[in-house]
Design a protein around this motif. Structure first.
Motif, PDB file in Angstrom:
ATOM      1  N   ARG A  40       6.670  93.011 123.945  1.00  0.00           N
ATOM      2  CA  ARG A  40       7.430  94.782 123.692  1.00  0.00           C
ATOM      3  C   ARG A  40       7.419  94.823 122.309  1.00  0.00           C
ATOM      4  O   ARG A  40       7.217  95.936 121.997  1.00  0.00           O
ATOM      5  CB  ARG A  40       8.575  94.203 124.342  1.00  0.00           C
ATOM      6  N   TRP A  92       0.093  88.938 128.800  1.00  0.00           N
ATOM      7  CA  TRP A  92       0.523  89.480 127.641  1.00  0.00           C
ATOM      8  C   TRP A  92       0.982  88.451 126.542  1.00  0.00           C
ATOM      9  O   TRP A  92       0.870  87.117 126.753  1.00  0.00           O
ATOM     10  CB  TRP A  92       1.974  90.281 127.817  1.00  0.00           C
ATOM     11  N   GLU A 132      -1.166  98.194 124.363  1.00  0.00           N
ATOM     12  CA  GLU A 132       0.493  98.512 124.520  1.00  0.00           C
ATOM     13  C   GLU A 132       1.148  97.776 125.611  1.00  0.00           C
ATOM     14  O   GLU A 132       2.276  97.648 125.823  1.00  0.00           O
ATOM     15  CB  GLU A 132       0.620 100.127 124.681  1.00  0.00           C
ATOM     16  N   ASP A 133       0.257  97.447 126.558  1.00  0.00           N
ATOM     17  CA  ASP A 133       0.928  96.896 127.984  1.00  0.00           C
ATOM     18  C   ASP A 133       0.061  95.652 128.232  1.00  0.00           C
ATOM     19  O   ASP A 133      -1.022  95.242 127.876  1.00  0.00           O
ATOM     20  CB  ASP A 133       0.901  97.936 129.038  1.00  0.00           C
ATOM     21  N   SER A 155       4.022  96.099 121.427  1.00  0.00           N
ATOM     22  CA  SER A 155       3.937  97.280 122.309  1.00  0.00           C
ATOM     23  C   SER A 155       4.328  98.368 121.251  1.00  0.00           C
ATOM     24  O   SER A 155       4.029  99.557 120.860  1.00  0.00           O
ATOM     25  CB  SER A 155       4.464  97.437 123.342  1.00  0.00           C
TER      26      SER A 155
END
Length: 796
Positions: free
Chosen positions: A65, A60, A17-18, A68
C-alpha cells in the motif's frame, strides 16, 4: 541465478500500483508462460522468507500500500516535472529539453542558481497563450561546469573578470581572486557545493600564447601532472623489470612488429602473421598487458579511472598512466620482452574469421614501423624500401591484402565507408600556430584499424557468450527524425535517397556516401550525414556498434591510453586464470560498472573538447592579425540568424550574420539549409562559395564574425555606403550577446574540426604571406574536389 530473478521480481512489484498475477510477473520479466511452475516455486520460497505476500492469485510486496501511494505520487510528479540539461541564453533566460513538445522555458529569476550545462530538475509553473510551458528549477542534479576560466580586463576604471565562452555570471557568485591583477590575467575558479565559484589559481596572461594549454586543461579538468600518491606508488617500478614466461604463451620466436605514427611513444599493439596451410592464416594481435602492472583499487588505478583516457594536444600528450608504464614497461618497444594479452585469429584468404583463441603472451617485437613505411613497402611497393625491410615484407603484403578484403566485407555488411580528413596543427617554439595540414587515413591506417576492430569484436563476443559484464563500446542507430531531416536536405540538393533509409539505415547511408564521393559539395554533405549520427559511448548494455556493423564490440586494444580497455583486460585475465567454467558472472563486481562507463564516456568528451579548443585558440591568435582582410570560403551550415562560412585556406568557420546580407529580409529554409531573400529570391545555401571579409576575432567569446564581400550592386542594395555592414562591424559587441543556442555550438569552427574538417580549394586564396600556415592546409586539401574523400567514422 535464483538471487538475480528474485531481485527482478522485487523490482517489478515495486513499480506496480496494485498486486499482479503470476502470468503478469512472467510477462514483466520477459519469460515464457512455460516457466510457470519454475516461477511458482521461486515465489513460494519468497513468501516463506517474507519478501512478498499473496492474496488469492495476486502477489505484492509486504508494504504494497505504501509502495502504491509512492508510485502514484511519482506518476503525478513526473507529469509536472522533468530532468534535463539547462541551456541558458545570453539574455538570461533558459530552456530545458523535454521528450515531447516544446522545450520548457525558464525565466532568469526562476533559474535558482543553475547555470548553462547543469543537469536540473524543473517544475511546471504555467503555460502561456502559445502553449509554451514556463517552468522553474527546483533542484540541480549535477553541475555541468565545475571550473570557470576567464580573463581580467579593465572596464569602467577597474579590473573585471570576464568568463570565456560568453558565460553570464553574477559578480557576487565569484569568491576571492588573485592578489595582483594585470590586464589580460587569466584565472580559474572552482565551483563549491553552494554553487559559488571560489578562486583557484592564475593560469597566465593572454599575451603569452603558452597559456592556451593551461586554459583547455583547466576548463576540462585535465590535470597537467600526476597526483603525488600516484608517483609514490610507481616509484617502486623497476625499469629493469624481468619479464618471465610463467603461465604465458611464448611468442618471442614469431616475427612481431608494431605500426604507429612517427611521433608515437606508447605502443599498445603489435601483430604477427603466419601461414597455416590449406589457405588458413593466423593473425596474432598482441595488446600490452597493462593490467599486470596496474592493480585494481590502487592509487594508480583510481587515478586512471578518474581521468578515463589520455589527452593528445598537437604539441604534447597528457598520459593516463605515468611514463614508467606508458612509455616503458607496458609499451611494446622493439627488441625487448613485453607482456601481452593476445588474440590469435584464424582467417581464410578472404579475411573471413574461422576461429579465434585468447591467451596471455610474452612477445619481443622485431620492428617498430610507421604508417609511412608500411605504405611505401606494401602499397607503393618501393623497391628500395622492400629491400631494406625484406624480412617483414611477406607479412606486410599479407596484412594489406587481408585488411582490404575485410574492409570490403564490413562495408558490404553496413559498416561506414567514410574517411573525412583530420586537422593536424603544428605549434612552434613560440607556442603559436606554425602550420596546419589535412591528414587522411592511408591503407596502412586502414590495415591497423581492421585488425584492432577484429580483436575488439572477438573479445566482446567471448565475454558476452560467458555472460560477463564489460564496458561495451556502443554506437546506436540514428534516430528516425534525424534521418528524415537528412533525407530532406540531401534530396533538395539532388541526392537520390534510398527508399529503405529508415528500415536499413546502414545500407542506405553507404549508398548515399557512394553518391557523395565526387559531389561538388561532398564535404558539406558528408558533415550533415555525420550530424545525423548518434555519439558512441561506453555502457554495460550491449546494443551493438552501428557504424561498424558489429553486433559485439568493446574497446580492448588501447589499455595504455583508455581505462575502458583496462577493465576488459582485467576481466579477461580472470577468465584465462580460472577457466571458462569457473569464471562465472557472479564472481565479478558489477554494481558500479555502469557508473564507471558514464564517467569514462564523460572524460572522453572532455578530452575531445580540450583538443578542439586548443586548435581553435591557436587559429584565433593567427586570425587576430588579419582582421579586415578578404578571404574565400564556403557556406558549410545555415541557421535562422546567419551563415557559417568555412575558409578555404584554414579549417575555421565564422558567422556571417543575417543583418549583413544584401537585399533586405531573408527567410530561413531548414530543409535545404538556406536563407532565401524575401524580396529578390536570392539564395545563400550550404555548399555555396562565398567571399567574405574578416570583421572580428573575439578570444574571450571564441567567436569569429565575417561579412560578405559585396559587389557594387550589392552595396547599393544594402543602402548608402553599405550601411548595414558598417553598422554590424561597429556594433558587433552588441550583436555578440546572442543566445547561446545560436552561437556556442559553432564558435570558430564549432565541433567540426574534431570530426575531421578540411580545406576546399586548391587555389591559393586568403592569407597570401609566404609563410602562411594556411598554405599547407590548402595544398593538402587539394581544393574542393580533391578534399571530398576522408573523415573519421563514428567514434570507434
Amino acid at each position: 541465478m535464483k538471487i538475480k530473478i528474485e531481485e527482478q521480481i522485487l523490482e517489478l512489484l515495486g513499480r506496480k500500483e496494485d498486486p499482479i498475477k503470476l502470468k503478469n510477473i512472467l510477462k514483466g520479466l520477459g519469460l515464457p508462460q512455460g516457466d510457470r511452475q519454475f516461477m511458482r516455486q521461486i515465489l513460494k520460497d519468497m513468501m516463506h522468507e517474507g519478501k512478498i505476500v499473496k492474496n488469492g492469485s495476486f502477489y505484492w510486496l509486504p508494504n504494497g500500500r505504501e509502495v502504491s501511494r509512492n508510485v502514484k505520487r511519482e506518476k503525478t510528479r513526473s507529469r509536472d516535472e522533468t530532468i534535463g540539461y539547462l541551456s541558458v541564453a545570453a539574455a538570461g533566460y533558459g530552456f530545458v529539453a523535454v521528450e515531447r513538445g516544446r522545450d520548457w522555458m525558464i525565466y532568469q529569476e526562476d533559474l535558482n542558481g543553475a547555470l548553462h550545462g547543469d543537469r536540473v530538475r524543473a517544475r511546471k509553473r504555467r503555460s502561456d497563450a502559445s502553449g509554451r510551458v514556463r517552468a522553474e528549477v527546483v533542484a540541480i542534479e549535477s553541475y555541468g561546469m565545475s571550473v570557470l576560466v576567464g580573463l581580467y580586463q579593465p572596464i569602467g576604471g577597474r579590473m573585471v573578470f570576464t568568463p570565456f565562452n560568453d558565460m553570464q555570471l553574477d559578480a557576487e557568485r565569484l569568491k576571492g581572486g588573485p592578489e595582483e591583477v594585470e590586464p589580460g590575467t587569466i584565472a580559474a575558479f572552482k565551483r563549491d557545493a553552494n554553487g559559488a565559484f571560489v578562486f583557484d589559481q592564475v593560469l597566465g596572461n593572454y599575451a603569452d600564447p603558452a597559456v592556451d594549454e593551461a586554459i583547455v586543461l583547466a576548463e576540462n579538468q585535465i590535470p597537467g601532472s600526476f597526483d603525488p600518491r600516484v608517483m609514490d606508488e610507481v616509484a617502486g617500478y623497476n625499469p629493469a623489470f624481468e619479464f618471465e614466461l610463467g603461465d604465458r604463451r611464448d611468442f618471442r620466436d614469431e616475427l612481431v612488429f608494431t605500426v604507429d605514427g612517427v611521433t608515437a611513444r606508447d605502443f599498445d599493439d603489435a601483430l604477427h602473421f603466419k601461414q597455416l596451410g590449406q589457405g588458413e592464416i593466423e593473425v596474432g594481435i598482441h595488446i600490452a598487458d597493462v593490467s599486470h602492472f596496474v592493480k585494481e583499487h590502487s592509487a594508480l588505478d583510481l587515478w586512471a579511472r578518474e581521468q578515463g583516457n589520455s589527452t593528445y594536444l598537437p604539441h604534447k600528450a597528457i598520459p593516463m598512466l605515468p611514463q614508467i608504464l606508458s612509455n616503458e614497461l607496458c609499451s611494446l618497444k622493439p627488441n625487448v620482452p613485453r607482456y601481452t594479452l593476445s588474440c590469435l585469429v584464424r582467417l581464410d584468404k578472404n579475411g573471413r574469421v574461422l576461429g579465434y583463441e585468447l591467451c596471455k603472451g610474452l612477445i619481443c617485437s622485431s620492428y617498430r614501423l610507421t604508417y609511412d613505411i608500411v605504405d611505401a613497402v606494401a602499397v607503393a611497393r618501393d623497391a628500395n624500401m622492400r629491400s631494406g625491410y625484406a624480412e617483414v615484407v611477406p607479412s606486410l603484403d599479407l596484412a594489406i591484402h587481408l585488411s582490404q578484403k575485410m574492409r570490403r566485407v564490413r562495408i558490404d555488411e553496413g559498416g561506414f565507408n567514410l574517411d573525412m580528413g583530420e586537422v593536424s596543427l603544428e605549434v612552434g617554439k613560440d607556442h603559436l600556430m606554425k602550420r596546419v595540414k589535412e591528414v587522411h587515413q592511408t591503407a596502412a591506417n586502414h590495415m591497423i584499424e581492421a585488425f584492432m576492430v577484429l580483436a575488439n569484436e572477438c573479445v566482446a563476443r567471448e565475454m558476452s557468450d560467458l555472460g560477463i559484464t564489460i564496458p561495451y563500446r556502443v554506437h546506436d542507430v540514428p534516430e528516425e527524425e534525424r534521418l528524415e531531416r537528412l533525407s530532406a536536405f540531401l534530396g533538395a540538393h539532388g541526392i537520390e535517397i534510398p527508399h529503405f533509409l529508415v528500415d536499413e539505415p546502414a545500407r542506405a547511408i553507404n549508398t548515399i556516401l557512394a553518391q557523395l564521393k565526387d559531389h561538388e559539395n561532398a564535404q558539406v554533405m558528408q558533415t550533415q550525414v555525420l550530424k545525423a549520427m548518434q555519439m558512441a559511448e561506453y555502457t554495460t548494455d550491449n546494443r551493438g556498434h552501428f557504424g561498424l556493423a558489429s553486433r559485439y564490440y568493446a574497446h580492448f586494444t588501447s589499455p595504455i591510453r583508455r581505462y575502458a580497455d583496462l577493465i576488459v583486460h582485467r576481466r579477461l585475465t580472470a577468465v584465462l586464470a580460472g577457466g571458462k567454467q569457473n569464471a562465472l558472472p557472479e564472481h565479478f563486481e558489477d554494481q558500479d560498472l555502469e557508473a564507471v562507463c558514464k564517467q569514462i564516456s564523460k572524460r572522453e568528451r572532455a578530452s575531445a573538447k580540450a583538443e578542439h579548443t586548443f586548435v581553435q585558440l591557436k587559429m584565433m591568435r593567427y586570425l587576430k592579425e588579419k582582421v579586415g582582410e578578404e578571404m574565400e570560403g564556403i557556406i558549410d551550415d545555415v541557421k535562422s540568424f546567419g551563415l557559417f562560412v568555412r575558409l578555404n585556406d584554414l579549417p575555421v568557420s565564422g558567422l556571417v550574420h543575417i543583418e549583413t546580407l544584401p537585399g533586405g529580409e531573408y527567410e530561413y529554409v531548414p530543409e535545404i539549409l538556406a536563407l532565401v531573400g524575401a524580396r529578390n529570391g536570392r539564395e545563400f545555401k550550404a555548399g555555396d562559395a562565398l567571399r567574405v571579409q574578416l570583421m572580428r576575432v573575439d578570444y574571450i567569446t571564441r567567436k569569429i564574425d565575417f561579412a560578405p564581400s559585396l559587389s557594387r550592386w550589392e552595396k547599393l542594395e544594402m543602402g548608402p555606403g553599405g550601411s548595414q555592414v558598417q553598422r554590424h562591424r561597429e556594433g558587433s559587441g552588441r550583436s555578440e550577446r546572442r543566445s547561446r543556442g545560436e552561437r556556442s555550438e559553432r564558435s570558430a569552427g564549432g565541433e567540426r574540426s574534431s570530426r575531421g574538417d578540411r580545406g576546399r580549394s586548391d587555389r591559393k586564396k586568403g592569407p597570401s604571406r609566404p609563410k602562411s600556415p594556411g598554405k599547407s592546409w590548402a595544398k593538402s586539401g587539394k581544393g574542393k574536389k580533391a578534399s571530398r574523400k576522408g573523415g573519421r567514422g563514428s567514434g570507434k
